[in-house]
Scaffold this motif. Sequence first.
Motif, PDB file in Angstrom:
ATOM      1  N   ARG A 135      36.398  47.167  55.401  1.00 46.86           N
ATOM      2  CA  ARG A 135      35.588  46.134  56.062  1.00 46.86           C
ATOM      3  C   ARG A 135      35.060  45.119  55.050  1.00 46.86           C
ATOM      4  NH1 ARG A 135      31.039  49.129  59.164  1.00 46.86           N
ATOM      5  NH2 ARG A 135      30.406  46.973  59.577  1.00 46.86           N
ATOM      6  N   GLN A 136      34.597  45.642  53.911  1.00 47.63           N
ATOM      7  CA  GLN A 136      34.073  44.764  52.871  1.00 47.63           C
ATOM      8  C   GLN A 136      35.165  43.848  52.323  1.00 47.63           C
ATOM      9  OE1 GLN A 136      31.129  45.153  48.979  1.00 47.63           O
ATOM     10  NE2 GLN A 136      32.117  46.967  49.785  1.00 47.63           N
ATOM     11  N   GLU A 137      36.343  44.421  52.106  1.00 43.97           N
ATOM     12  CA  GLU A 137      37.479  43.634  51.615  1.00 43.97           C
ATOM     13  C   GLU A 137      37.827  42.520  52.589  1.00 43.97           C
ATOM     14  OE1 GLU A 137      42.257  44.161  50.621  1.00 43.97           O
ATOM     15  OE2 GLU A 137      41.131  45.788  51.560  1.00 43.97           O
ATOM     16  N   ALA A 138      37.889  42.838  53.882  1.00 38.68           N
ATOM     17  CA  ALA A 138      38.247  41.839  54.885  1.00 38.68           C
ATOM     18  C   ALA A 138      37.251  40.692  54.900  1.00 38.68           C
ATOM     19  CB  ALA A 138      38.331  42.493  56.261  1.00 38.68           C
ATOM     20  N   GLN A 139      35.967  41.006  54.787  1.00 37.93           N
ATOM     21  CA  GLN A 139      34.952  39.952  54.799  1.00 37.93           C
ATOM     22  C   GLN A 139      35.013  39.108  53.530  1.00 37.93           C
ATOM     23  OE1 GLN A 139      30.973  40.785  56.137  1.00 37.93           O
ATOM     24  NE2 GLN A 139      31.633  42.535  57.345  1.00 37.93           N
TER      25      GLN A 139
ATOM     26  N   THR B  51      38.793  29.352  47.761  1.00 38.77           N
ATOM     27  CA  THR B  51      37.888  29.119  46.631  1.00 38.77           C
ATOM     28  C   THR B  51      38.592  29.215  45.287  1.00 38.77           C
ATOM     29  OG1 THR B  51      37.266  31.458  46.445  1.00 38.77           O
ATOM     30  CG2 THR B  51      35.959  30.079  47.952  1.00 38.77           C
ATOM     31  N   GLY B  52      39.815  29.777  45.256  1.00 32.14           N
ATOM     32  CA  GLY B  52      40.509  30.020  44.001  1.00 32.14           C
ATOM     33  C   GLY B  52      40.216  31.376  43.413  1.00 32.14           C
ATOM     34  N   ILE B  53      39.355  32.150  44.074  1.00 30.75           N
ATOM     35  CA  ILE B  53      39.026  33.503  43.616  1.00 30.75           C
ATOM     36  C   ILE B  53      39.921  34.500  44.327  1.00 30.75           C
ATOM     37  CG2 ILE B  53      37.231  35.275  43.523  1.00 30.75           C
ATOM     38  CD1 ILE B  53      35.184  33.020  43.341  1.00 30.75           C
ATOM     39  N   ASP B  54      40.629  35.320  43.559  1.00 27.16           N
ATOM     40  CA  ASP B  54      41.540  36.312  44.117  1.00 27.16           C
ATOM     41  C   ASP B  54      40.783  37.586  44.473  1.00 27.16           C
ATOM     42  OD1 ASP B  54      43.791  34.700  43.814  1.00 27.16           O
ATOM     43  OD2 ASP B  54      44.118  35.379  41.749  1.00 27.16           O
ATOM     44  N   VAL B  55      41.136  38.178  45.617  1.00 22.46           N
ATOM     45  CA  VAL B  55      40.590  39.461  46.036  1.00 22.46           C
ATOM     46  C   VAL B  55      41.713  40.486  45.944  1.00 22.46           C
ATOM     47  CG1 VAL B  55      39.445  40.756  47.866  1.00 22.46           C
ATOM     48  CG2 VAL B  55      38.986  38.300  47.598  1.00 22.46           C
TER      49      VAL B  55
ATOM     50  N   ARG C 177      42.792  44.627  45.970  1.00 16.31           N
ATOM     51  CA  ARG C 177      42.384  45.989  46.313  1.00 16.31           C
ATOM     52  C   ARG C 177      43.110  46.967  45.404  1.00 16.31           C
ATOM     53  NH1 ARG C 177      40.162  48.141  51.077  1.00 16.31           N
ATOM     54  NH2 ARG C 177      39.730  50.353  50.718  1.00 16.31           N
ATOM     55  N   GLN C 178      42.361  47.833  44.752  1.00 16.98           N
ATOM     56  CA  GLN C 178      42.921  48.846  43.864  1.00 16.98           C
ATOM     57  C   GLN C 178      42.362  50.208  44.278  1.00 16.98           C
ATOM     58  OE1 GLN C 178      42.040  47.645  39.826  1.00 16.98           O
ATOM     59  NE2 GLN C 178      43.132  45.703  40.026  1.00 16.98           N
ATOM     60  N   GLY C 179      43.109  50.914  45.136  1.00 15.67           N
ATOM     61  CA  GLY C 179      42.599  52.157  45.694  1.00 15.67           C
ATOM     62  C   GLY C 179      41.405  51.853  46.577  1.00 15.67           C
ATOM     63  N   ASN C 180      40.262  52.491  46.302  1.00 17.07           N
ATOM     64  CA  ASN C 180      39.040  52.196  47.038  1.00 17.07           C
ATOM     65  C   ASN C 180      38.185  51.135  46.349  1.00 17.07           C
ATOM     66  OD1 ASN C 180      39.141  53.670  49.425  1.00 17.07           O
ATOM     67  ND2 ASN C 180      38.461  55.550  48.425  1.00 17.07           N
ATOM     68  N   ASN C 181      38.662  50.588  45.251  1.00 18.75           N
ATOM     69  CA  ASN C 181      37.927  49.553  44.534  1.00 18.75           C
ATOM     70  C   ASN C 181      38.408  48.165  44.965  1.00 18.75           C
ATOM     71  OD1 ASN C 181      36.845  51.727  43.192  1.00 18.75           O
ATOM     72  ND2 ASN C 181      38.004  51.391  41.308  1.00 18.75           N
ATOM     73  N   ILE C 182      37.503  47.194  44.888  1.00 18.69           N
ATOM     74  CA  ILE C 182      37.833  45.801  45.175  1.00 18.69           C
ATOM     75  C   ILE C 182      37.534  44.983  43.930  1.00 18.69           C
ATOM     76  CG2 ILE C 182      37.333  43.802  46.634  1.00 18.69           C
ATOM     77  CD1 ILE C 182      36.294  45.781  48.757  1.00 18.69           C
ATOM     78  N   VAL C 183      38.503  44.172  43.496  1.00 24.30           N
ATOM     79  CA  VAL C 183      38.336  43.354  42.301  1.00 24.30           C
ATOM     80  C   VAL C 183      38.406  41.878  42.688  1.00 24.30           C
ATOM     81  CG1 VAL C 183      39.198  42.789  39.997  1.00 24.30           C
ATOM     82  CG2 VAL C 183      39.373  45.141  40.856  1.00 24.30           C
ATOM     83  N   LEU C 184      37.362  41.133  42.332  1.00 20.09           N
ATOM     84  CA  LEU C 184      37.348  39.692  42.510  1.00 20.09           C
ATOM     85  C   LEU C 184      37.666  39.057  41.166  1.00 20.09           C
ATOM     86  CD1 LEU C 184      34.042  39.298  44.598  1.00 20.09           C
ATOM     87  CD2 LEU C 184      36.346  39.894  45.385  1.00 20.09           C
ATOM     88  N   ASN C 185      38.772  38.349  41.090  1.00 19.84           N
ATOM     89  CA  ASN C 185      39.193  37.704  39.840  1.00 19.84           C
ATOM     90  C   ASN C 185      38.809  36.239  39.904  1.00 19.84           C
ATOM     91  OD1 ASN C 185      40.490  36.575  37.637  1.00 19.84           O
ATOM     92  ND2 ASN C 185      42.333  37.824  37.860  1.00 19.84           N
ATOM     93  N   MET C 186      37.860  35.846  39.045  1.00 18.91           N
ATOM     94  CA  MET C 186      37.360  34.478  39.021  1.00 18.91           C
ATOM     95  C   MET C 186      37.937  33.769  37.804  1.00 18.91           C
ATOM     96  SD  MET C 186      33.352  35.258  39.969  1.00 18.91           S
ATOM     97  CE  MET C 186      33.011  33.516  40.280  1.00 18.91           C
ATOM     98  N   PRO C 187      38.976  32.959  37.976  1.00 23.43           N
ATOM     99  CA  PRO C 187      39.558  32.266  36.823  1.00 23.43           C
ATOM    100  C   PRO C 187      38.579  31.253  36.240  1.00 23.43           C
ATOM    101  CG  PRO C 187      40.509  31.456  38.859  1.00 23.43           C
ATOM    102  CD  PRO C 187      39.657  32.623  39.232  1.00 23.43           C
TER     103      PRO C 187
ATOM    104  N   VAL D  57      36.407  35.931  34.793  1.00 19.12           N
ATOM    105  CA  VAL D  57      35.373  36.940  35.039  1.00 19.12           C
ATOM    106  C   VAL D  57      35.859  37.799  36.196  1.00 19.12           C
ATOM    107  CG1 VAL D  57      33.017  37.378  35.820  1.00 19.12           C
ATOM    108  CG2 VAL D  57      33.460  35.543  34.170  1.00 19.12           C
ATOM    109  N   GLU D  58      35.815  39.102  36.033  1.00 22.81           N
ATOM    110  CA  GLU D  58      36.212  40.029  37.085  1.00 22.81           C
ATOM    111  C   GLU D  58      34.987  40.763  37.617  1.00 22.81           C
ATOM    112  OE1 GLU D  58      39.142  42.596  35.395  1.00 22.81           O
ATOM    113  OE2 GLU D  58      40.778  41.147  35.638  1.00 22.81           O
ATOM    114  N   ILE D  59      34.867  40.770  38.936  1.00 24.98           N
ATOM    115  CA  ILE D  59      33.800  41.524  39.595  1.00 24.98           C
ATOM    116  C   ILE D  59      34.463  42.701  40.309  1.00 24.98           C
ATOM    117  CG2 ILE D  59      31.933  41.461  41.283  1.00 24.98           C
ATOM    118  CD1 ILE D  59      31.800  38.440  40.887  1.00 24.98           C
ATOM    119  N   THR D  60      34.116  43.914  39.904  1.00 25.93           N
ATOM    120  CA  THR D  60      34.719  45.111  40.502  1.00 25.93           C
ATOM    121  C   THR D  60      33.681  45.855  41.319  1.00 25.93           C
ATOM    122  OG1 THR D  60      36.233  45.318  38.615  1.00 25.93           O
ATOM    123  CG2 THR D  60      35.988  47.242  40.045  1.00 25.93           C
ATOM    124  N   LEU D  61      33.997  46.091  42.591  1.00 22.14           N
ATOM    125  CA  LEU D  61      33.116  46.817  43.499  1.00 22.14           C
ATOM    126  C   LEU D  61      33.662  48.216  43.706  1.00 22.14           C
ATOM    127  CD1 LEU D  61      33.418  43.613  44.610  1.00 22.14           C
ATOM    128  CD2 LEU D  61      31.540  44.416  46.022  1.00 22.14           C
TER     129      LEU D  61
END
Length: 222
Positions: free
Chosen positions: A84-88, A96-100, A102-112, A213-217
Amino acid sequence: MAKQFWLALPLAAAIAVTGCTTTNPHSGETQRAKSTTGAGIGAAVGAVAGALSGDGSSSRRDRALIGAAAGAAAGGGIGYYMDRQEAQLRDRLQGTGIDVDRQGNNIVLNMPNSVTFGFDSSELTSSARQALNDASAVMREYPETRITVAGHTDSSGAEDYNQRLSQRRAQAVGSYLTQGGVANQRLNIVGYGENQPIASNANEQGRAQNRRVEITLVPNQQ
């Protein structure tokens, strides 16, 4: 115990097969949701735990089946929460240019860096601030995640300078998230400098990918 464990496995398999499917917004392909894998693994683990806890053969069988069901619910719950979090996040960050990722149960936002900062700067651009406003709104809705903000640079310039720059950039993103209402105790902020490239530093295209910058949830239960 082995017999009771194998009796519970069909339940785990049934849960895995009947899990919900989602559609990849980029490719249009239908794929099984991450919660399905979590449910299957949870069912198998629950079956083992349940079988081990029983005394007689009938008790072990019953406990194995109950454990499989409980484990499936727990495993599927984590996956569904992150689904659900990934979909939102995909919806809010589209364009926005930010990649979402999914890596297993983790979500990575890649901000170039081209989206996030100017040259040799740790001041967020206006477009980065808007994207982080959207990201933090989703993060507030899903508080059961830990968040790592990691800064990265290319290998141009002195290594120690790149280390400090990556830290300042990660800190700028992390601070903006807390300003947006994300609890500070959820955050881990780190700078990796030039030490974790994802592309070659031998050409500008690769260096541009490395400046990010990578944001990992990560779910709290993991």
